[in-house]
Design an enzyme around this catalytic site. Structure first.
Site, PDB file in Angstrom:
ATOM      1  CB  SER A  99      -0.897  -0.053   1.405  1.00  0.00           C
ATOM      2  OG  SER A  99      -1.449   1.472   0.785  1.00  0.00           O
TER       3      SER A  99
ATOM      4  CE1 TYR B 279      -4.073  -2.545   5.789  1.00  0.00           C
ATOM      5  CE2 TYR B 279      -3.091  -0.477   4.565  1.00  0.00           C
ATOM      6  CZ  TYR B 279      -3.536  -1.678   4.402  1.00  0.00           C
ATOM      7  OH  TYR B 279      -3.318  -1.969   3.169  1.00  0.00           O
TER       8      TYR B 279
END
Length: 256
Positions: A156, A179
């Protein structure tokens, strides 16, 4: 169709993790549509078989594999199953992952970084970092039997330290400790394993699929799973001149 000898991935063996829903299903579909035999890996074996069966009903090549990527036993069983059925692995897409910091990617983190609970950090790292790390290590002997092994780590832009530290970046407000740091760690692994394998037929890259309309991405996301799968498929299909050791969104190389 799967039997087209001109298909760019004709009969290559591809394992996609987290392939029972969302982005994983679409990556599996697009790889199969390009001629690969796709192994649909998912923690729920029944759901994995449902996806594989649907692909086969479309004339594509697919099989199911019950695979909880956080399980040592399942990772070992995956090696044995792929070795027995195919004898090699051409493509590994490490797609399985979790977002536990917030209800979805469109919402800010529930906790400040200094207050993120230990279990949230540990569970996130188990799925997003340790699982793809150990699965790639375990399947590497099968990838080395391929004429052109490809590893795609679904990362990401939120794992980019450049973006996390830039107030003008669209991901800056998120502050999702678990995350974001798990994806940064996955990016570092990508660099290190790609450098180890540089000069071999194996290429390893991390990709940012975009902000997708999935359960994880949320309803406000600006891209479909069909659009998001394109980057993963592009780097799973690289020719021998393709890049290795980078973080990409389509043709764009993103900063670490």
């Amino acid at each position: 169709m799967a039997n087209n000898p001109a298909a760019p991935l004709n009969r290559k063996i591809a394992l996609v993790t987290g392939a029972a829903r969302g982005l994983g299903v679409e990556i599996a579909r697009q790889l199969a549509a390009r001629g690969a035999h796709v192994i649909v890996g998912a923690r729920d074996g029944v759901k994995a078989e449902a996806v594989a069966s649907d692909l086969r009903s479309q004339g594509l090549m697919a099989s199911a594999l019950q695979l909880d990527v956080t399980s040592d036993d399942d990772r070992r069983a995956a090696y044995l199953a792929i070795d027995q059925s195919h004898g090699r692995l051409d493509i590994l897409v490490n797609n399985a992952g979790v977002l536990l910091d917030s209800p979805d990617a469109g919402m800010p983190a529930t906790w400040r970084p200094s207050q993120t609970p230990v279990n949230v950090v540990r569970h996130t790292f188990e799925a997003n970092f340790f699982a793809p790390l150990f699965l790639t290590q375990g399947l590497l002997p099968l990838l080395k039997r391929s004429a052109a092994g490809r590893v795609v780590n679904v990362s990401s832009i939120r794992g980019s330290l450049t973006h996390l530290s830039d107030p003008s970046s669209p991901v800056y407000p998120g502050h999702a400790l678990a995350y974001d740091t798990s994806k940064a760690a996955l990016n570092a692994f990508t660099v290190l394993i790609a450098e180890e394998l540089r000069g071999t037929p194996i290429k390893v890259n991390a990709i940012h699929p975009g902000w997708l309309r999935t359960t994880m991405g949320g309803s406000q996301a600006d891209m479909s799973v069909e659009e998001g799968a394109r980057t993963a498929v592009q780097y799973a299909s690289l020719d021998e001149q393709g890049a290795t050791g980078g973080l990409f969104f389509l043709d764009e190389r993103l900063p670490w």
